[in-house]
Design an enzyme around this catalytic site. Structure first.
Site, PDB file in Angstrom:
ATOM      1  N   HIS A 372       0.803  -1.223   0.000  1.00 45.96           N
ATOM      2  CA  HIS A 372       0.000   0.000   0.000  1.00 45.96           C
ATOM      3  C   HIS A 372       0.837   1.275   0.000  1.00 45.96           C
ATOM      4  CE1 HIS A 372      -4.165  -1.421   0.537  1.00 45.96           C
ATOM      5  NE2 HIS A 372      -3.639  -2.433   1.208  1.00 45.96           N
ATOM      6  N   LYS A 563      -9.022  13.539   4.321  1.00 41.61           N
ATOM      7  CA  LYS A 563      -8.160  12.353   4.304  1.00 41.61           C
ATOM      8  C   LYS A 563      -7.141  12.494   5.421  1.00 41.61           C
ATOM      9  CE  LYS A 563      -7.251  13.189   0.032  1.00 41.61           C
ATOM     10  NZ  LYS A 563      -7.321  12.003  -0.799  1.00 41.61           N
ATOM     11  N   ARG A 564      -6.412  11.448   5.679  1.00 39.99           N
ATOM     12  CA  ARG A 564      -5.346  11.495   6.680  1.00 39.99           C
ATOM     13  C   ARG A 564      -4.395  12.646   6.369  1.00 39.99           C
ATOM     14  NH1 ARG A 564      -0.505   8.576   6.516  1.00 39.99           N
ATOM     15  NH2 ARG A 564      -1.286   7.522   4.647  1.00 39.99           N
ATOM     16  N   LYS A 569       0.115  14.290   0.893  1.00 39.50           N
ATOM     17  CA  LYS A 569      -1.268  14.526   0.448  1.00 39.50           C
ATOM     18  C   LYS A 569      -1.530  16.010   0.189  1.00 39.50           C
ATOM     19  CE  LYS A 569      -2.956  10.351   2.761  1.00 39.50           C
ATOM     20  NZ  LYS A 569      -3.462   9.580   1.606  1.00 39.50           N
ATOM     21  N   THR A 671      -8.990   5.899  -2.201  1.00 38.47           N
ATOM     22  CA  THR A 671     -10.355   5.438  -2.424  1.00 38.47           C
ATOM     23  C   THR A 671     -11.350   6.570  -2.197  1.00 38.47           C
ATOM     24  OG1 THR A 671     -10.454   4.632  -0.134  1.00 38.47           O
ATOM     25  CG2 THR A 671      -9.928   3.026  -1.845  1.00 38.47           C
ATOM     26  N   LYS A 675     -15.128   7.517  -4.028  1.00 36.42           N
ATOM     27  CA  LYS A 675     -16.388   7.816  -3.333  1.00 36.42           C
ATOM     28  C   LYS A 675     -16.968   9.135  -3.813  1.00 36.42           C
ATOM     29  CE  LYS A 675     -14.375   5.389   0.527  1.00 36.42           C
ATOM     30  NZ  LYS A 675     -13.451   5.586   1.657  1.00 36.42           N
TER      31      LYS A 675
END
Length: 848
Positions: A372, A563-564, A569, A671, A675
């Site tokens: 991952h 998100k985290r 990110k 993911t 969504k």
């Protein structure tokens, strides 16, 4: 002779109180749980009491099918998937179970007749604290798909007493609180007290020779017990109910009576406290030695209990060990379960007396590994001295595996010393480290990435030597999401609109959404589609106002990044761009502009100081922007605390623009992007992870791609001068100067200095400044296109219509067909319910 059934013994006017799907049966079952389980009546029952009673009434219906499923799987000797994941971010269960078991109409009617809003009871449930981010949510989606597709499976994880943490914001800073999600009990789980698995730590290894073979015995180790808690996982339609089995740590003896009698009351319960710490919290802070040691012990507890259970189930059928890979497919979700490799070898060799070569063949054929991450620093390593202290036998086995593997590498690549060093399971550092990703690859027959780009970069950048040696083991399985939770449950107005126009087959075959494409330009359908989005915005508005006090403008563009919190990110880049917009609007109050609301939700790891500082920055920017009279309602920024599954179910349907802006070549898949796409949000993103495949599906005119691609990012990183780029771009320079000049930190000094240094002095590792101008230009295109309502709505509809590829059903079918080789095992939907009285008869089974 006819066996008596429940209605013969307990007549309820023909109702099967604990099994029937009629509103009256559900109503009666709920009332009896409220009265007889909880001893409550209409005067004393709280909302939580009523939620528990309803949950148990729904669980009753699942249990019938659960038992039937497990009996059928046992009788038919099916091959099962065992999905090992340290995280299962399940969210709330009640609504999902009602939908999947098709009880929605009956439950609503039952509670309408009682004068109770059942959705209000549904929202009493707390989110299960079993995960942190995408890894755990993916595992939860996979369980839903496995059950829906009727593939026999068991999910294995840990039953944490506390989740990652409950987040609040104080003066802009993240504050972590214990997430005591079990304080009021969990009505869905069933404690299997007979399944108490002894797990050992420490000790030493004895070695002797027997019949010419070297044997090993692990002795003088300290035991703890892992106790099983089972949760039913029902697939859509209620045909198959699989199991999520979670392990909780307990002491072998809760209480030392001798210590207590001596007056040492603390020491008398010390072993209980020490054991229970193993499953006290998800991801203990591992910045110090004791935290690392606790995390290693957690991982071994999880693996040891799970593999003991797998082996026990296999041995029950008394088949030869050669049949083990034909009955068992074990999938390691990331490297957290990597100790499964030496543990399975230990069980087969030390306890079952198999020849090591046969045991190795069984291990490799039974295990699969999902990678991952592309971050080398995120690939787990454990210090050799720590493993030697805690798991001495496993370290021996790892060294044996490495010895044999190094011989094969030397034969395959003669004279290549560098390859031997890179591929070794042991890193020759100080201290030596065991490379767990290498162990997973060597010890399994399949290594898969989770998006096409991720898999290629995994093979070419992260583990190229292993890809050279085992090309047949590497494959790609693009992640997916379950449409049952992320559309049918989360967005009922849109789900109903879709079903009204194309039928309901999309619920189990998401490719059916392609039938919406001809409607994308239809003005009537567009109007209805926009109405569903407004409904979603109003629902989010209501929840945000209740929880945080913010008032959102439903007529603004909802631009969301949830998100985290991690540097790659790039939530920081989003914040820097907001400062650029702030400057533009202050300079030009008459600028043609559609109001924008930027929404953030994220948790930063407690020990990740820079990520926590980014949260502070976002909140400080929000305070200034939201209160500037020149800006007014044209630009708003809100950080929504305690991001979790149940909050995501409100945010995602309401979002217009989905921020997927990681540095190209860093995100494995994502993911959240899927969504948002499913619910009609339009993506702004880089060519990273699954964004590339979203682009392929939706078309370049229906997504906003910006920035460097993975190859360009890698090349630039080798000779990158962020300070020169900062100097060369006046708008970027102005935004950063405003930030670091203290405009957003009045009275707080230079609190954002670490961010300045990370960008301008320490190399801007994730290329924020390099991509910021392109990012800004993509946002300008969004601002322009959104003003054309028909154009934007068409883009939104096409995102939903073309999201079929990203169902976790498709992903699971690929795993099942290409890695696990597990066929579907349909159960007759008109199964004969087991007779409760008959099932209560018979020989009592002794605990194993």
């Amino acid at each position: 002779m006819k066996q008596p059934d429940d209605t013969d013994i307990f007549p309820r006017d023909g109702l099967r109180t604990r099994q029937g799907s009629e509103p009256q049966a559900i109503q009666l079952d709920y009332a009896e749980h409220l009265k007889y389980d909880l001893a409550r009546d209409r005067y004393t029952s709280t909302r939580h009491n009523r939620y528990i009673a309803l949950a148990r009434a729904v669980r009753d219906r699942l249990i019938d099918r659960w038992i039937e499923t497990q009996q059928a799987h046992h009788d038919d000797k099916v091959k099962r998937v065992y999905y090992l994941s340290l995280e299962f971010l399940m969210g709330r269960a009640l609504g999902n179970n009602v939908i999947n078991f098709k009880l929605g109409g009956s439950v609503k009617k039952a509670f309408d007749d009682l004068g109770i809003d059942w959705e209000e009871l549904r929202d009493v449930e707390v989110d299960a604290g079993l995960g942190n981010g995408g890894l755990g949510r993916l595992a939860a989606c996979f369980l839903d798909s496995l059950a829906t597709l009727q593939i026999p499976a068991v999910g294995y994880g840990l039953r944490y007493n506390y989740g990652i943490f409950r987040q609040t914001i104080d003066n802009g800073y993240q504050v972590e609180h214990p997430d005591d999600w079990l304080q009021d009990g969990n009505p869905w789980e069933i404690q299997r007290s007979e399944l108490r698995i002894p797990v050992r730590y420490g000790g030493r290894v004895e070695q002797w020779t027997e019949n010419g073979c070297t044997r090993h015995r692990w002795v003088d180790a300290k035991p703890v017990l892992g106790m099983a808690y089972d949760t039913p996982i029902v697939g859509y339609g209620g045909h198959t109910v699989n199991t999520l089995r979670l392990w909780s740590a307990h002491a072998t003896e809760d209480f030392d009576f001798e210590d207590f009698n001596r007056g040492d009351y603390v020491e008398s319960v010390a072993s209980k406290t020490e054991a229970e710490n193993l499953t006290k919290v998800l991801y203990p802070n591992d910045l110090h030695y004791l935290g690392k040691e606790l995390r290693l012990k957690q991982q071994y507890l999880f693996v040891a209990c799970s593999l003991w259970d797998v082996v026990r189930r296999f041995k029950h059928d008394k088949e030869p060990w050669s049949a083990f890979p034909d009955r068992v497919a074990i999938q390691m979700n990331d490297t957290h379960p990597s100790l499964a490799v030496p543990e399975l070898m230990r069980l087969l060799v030390d306890q079952e007396n198999l020849d090591p070569e046969q045991a190795w063949d069984i291990t490799v054929r039974s295990l699969g590994y999902t990678n991952h991450t592309l971050m080398p620093e995120a690939l787990e390593k454990w210090p050799v001295p720590m493993l030697e202290k805690i798991l001495p036998r496993h370290l021996q086995i790892i060294y044996d595996i490495n010895y044999n593997f190094m011989r094969r590498v030397a034969i395959s690549f003669p004279g290549d010393v560098g390859k031997l060093s890179r591929m070794s399971l042991i890193e020759e550092s100080e201290p030596k480290q065991v490379r767990m990703a290498n162990l997973c690859i060597v010890g399994s027959h399949s290594t898969n990435g989770v998006a096409a780009l991720h898999t290629e970069l995994l093979k070419s950048r992260v583990v190229p030597d292993f890809a050279d040696m085992y090309p047949e083991r590497f494959n790609s399985k693009t992640n997916g999401i379950t449409q049952r939770r992320w559309l049918l449950k989360s967005n009922p107005p849109l789900a109903a609109l879709i079903t009204d126009h194309i039928g309901d087959k999309w619920i189990t075959n998401l490719d059916e959404l392609r039938k919406l494409e001809p409607l994308a330009g239809d003005s009537g359908f567009q109007e209805k589609f926009r109405a569903t989005r407004r409904q979603a915005k109003l629902k989010l508005l209501e929840q945000v106002k209740r929880e945080s006090g913010f008032v959102l403008d439903p007529d603004s563009i909802f631009d969301t990044q949830v998100k985290r919190l991690h540097e790659y990110k790039r939530q920081l880049m989003n914040a820097l761009h907001i400062i650029m917009l702030y400057n533009r609007l202050r300079k030009n109050p008459d600028l043609e502009w559609t109001p924008r609301t930027f929404l953030f939700g994220a948790k930063a790891a407690p020990g990740y100081d820079l990520a926590k500082l980014v949260i502070k920055l976002i909140n400080n920017v929000a305070t200034v922007v939201n209160n500037d009279p020149v800006i007014g309602n044209r630009l708003k920024v809100h950080f929504l605390p305690n991001y979790r599954v149940s909050l995501a179910e409100k945010i995602i349907p309401a979002t217009d623009v989905s921020e997927q802006i990681s540095t190209a070549g860093t995100e494995a898949s994502g993911t959240g992007n899927m969504k948002f796409m499913l619910n009609g949000a339009v993506t702004i993103g880089t060519l990273d992870g699954a964004n590339i495949e979203i682009l392929e599906e939706v078309g370049k005119e229906n997504i906003y791609i910006f920035g460097l691609n993975a190859g360009e990012a890698k090349s630039l990183s080798e000779n990158y001068d962020p300070y020169a780029m900062y100097q060369a771009n006046p708008e970027i320079r102005e935004a950063l100067d405003l930030l670091f000049g203290g405009h957003f930190s009045v009275g707080e000094g230079q609190i954002f200095e670490p961010i300045r240094k990370s960008l301008l002095e320490w190399g801007d590792r994730y290329l924020l400044i390099a991509d910021l101008q392109s990012y800004s230009e993509a946002h300008q295109a969004i601002q322009r296109d959104y003003r054309d309502r028909a154009l934007w709505t068409k883009k939104s509809i096409l995102n939903t219509a073309r999201s079929g590829k990203f169902s976790s059903d498709r992903t699971i079918l690929e795993y099942a067909g290409e890695i696990w080789h597990t066929p579907r095992h349909p159960l007759d939907s008109n199964f004969k319910r087991s007779n409760t009285i008959v099932e209560a008869k018979g020989r009592m089974r002794e605990p194993e």
